[in-house]
Design a protein around this motif. Sequence first.
Motif, short mmCIF file in Angstrom:
data_model
loop_
_atom_site.label_atom_id
_atom_site.label_comp_id
_atom_site.label_asym_id
_atom_site.label_seq_id
_atom_site.Cartn_x
_atom_site.Cartn_y
_atom_site.Cartn_z
N ASP A 147 -4.45 7.74 -1.61
CA ASP A 147 -5.85 7.91 -1.21
C ASP A 147 -6.32 6.64 -0.51
O ASP A 147 -6.30 5.56 -1.10
CB ASP A 147 -6.71 8.17 -2.45
CG ASP A 147 -8.16 8.46 -2.13
OD1 ASP A 147 -8.62 8.14 -1.01
OD2 ASP A 147 -8.85 9.00 -3.01
N PRO A 148 -6.73 6.73 0.75
CA PRO A 148 -7.16 5.54 1.48
C PRO A 148 -8.36 4.85 0.85
O PRO A 148 -8.60 3.67 1.11
CB PRO A 148 -7.49 6.06 2.88
CG PRO A 148 -7.61 7.52 2.75
CD PRO A 148 -6.81 7.94 1.56
N ALA A 164 -6.82 -2.10 -4.15
CA ALA A 164 -5.49 -2.73 -4.15
C ALA A 164 -5.58 -4.16 -3.64
O ALA A 164 -4.95 -5.07 -4.20
CB ALA A 164 -4.53 -1.91 -3.30
N VAL A 165 -6.35 -4.37 -2.58
CA VAL A 165 -6.52 -5.73 -2.05
C VAL A 165 -7.25 -6.60 -3.07
O VAL A 165 -6.83 -7.73 -3.33
CB VAL A 165 -7.27 -5.70 -0.70
CG1 VAL A 165 -7.58 -7.11 -0.23
CG2 VAL A 165 -6.45 -4.96 0.35
N ALA A 166 -8.30 -6.09 -3.65
CA ALA A 166 -9.05 -6.85 -4.65
C ALA A 166 -8.15 -7.24 -5.82
O ALA A 166 -8.20 -8.38 -6.31
CB ALA A 166 -10.25 -6.05 -5.14
N LEU A 204 0.82 -1.22 0.00
CA LEU A 204 0.00 0.00 0.00
C LEU A 204 0.85 1.26 0.00
O LEU A 204 0.32 2.38 0.02
CB LEU A 204 -0.92 0.01 1.24
CG LEU A 204 -1.84 -1.19 1.38
CD1 LEU A 204 -2.59 -1.12 2.71
CD2 LEU A 204 -2.81 -1.28 0.22
N GLY A 205 2.16 1.11 -0.04
CA GLY A 205 3.07 2.23 0.08
C GLY A 205 2.90 3.31 -0.98
O GLY A 205 3.15 4.48 -0.73
N SER A 206 2.46 2.94 -2.16
CA SER A 206 2.33 3.93 -3.24
C SER A 206 0.96 4.60 -3.27
O SER A 206 0.75 5.54 -4.03
CB SER A 206 2.60 3.27 -4.59
OG SER A 206 1.61 2.29 -4.86
#
Length: 97
Positions: free
Chosen positions: A57-58, A64-66, A52-54
């Motif tokens: 926006d939360p 990203a997980v999907a 998630l480093g890049s």
Amino acid sequence: MMIGREAVLSEVSHRLREERFGPGSIGKTTVALAVGRAAAEEFSGQVHFVDLGSLTDPHHVAEAVATSLRFAANSKDPSLELVDRVRSLKLLIILDS
């Protein structure tokens, strides 16, 4: 492969579901990946690493997980869709920021 960290692997494996871990630059990612490899059999190989480093926006975390899980999010709220899809699965998702 990590050498000489068996005690750390054991401790993290036991605390995995109960706690958050410390500040940056102490090797958490290395330990998390080693724990994931060690736990892979327990999760039928369903261990996923999400960097998630890049993200800036939360709101993009669920996407990203999907993506890591190879799920296509088709709704306006991918977080709800993601929860529905993984609810009954036994998997380990390692989030790294």
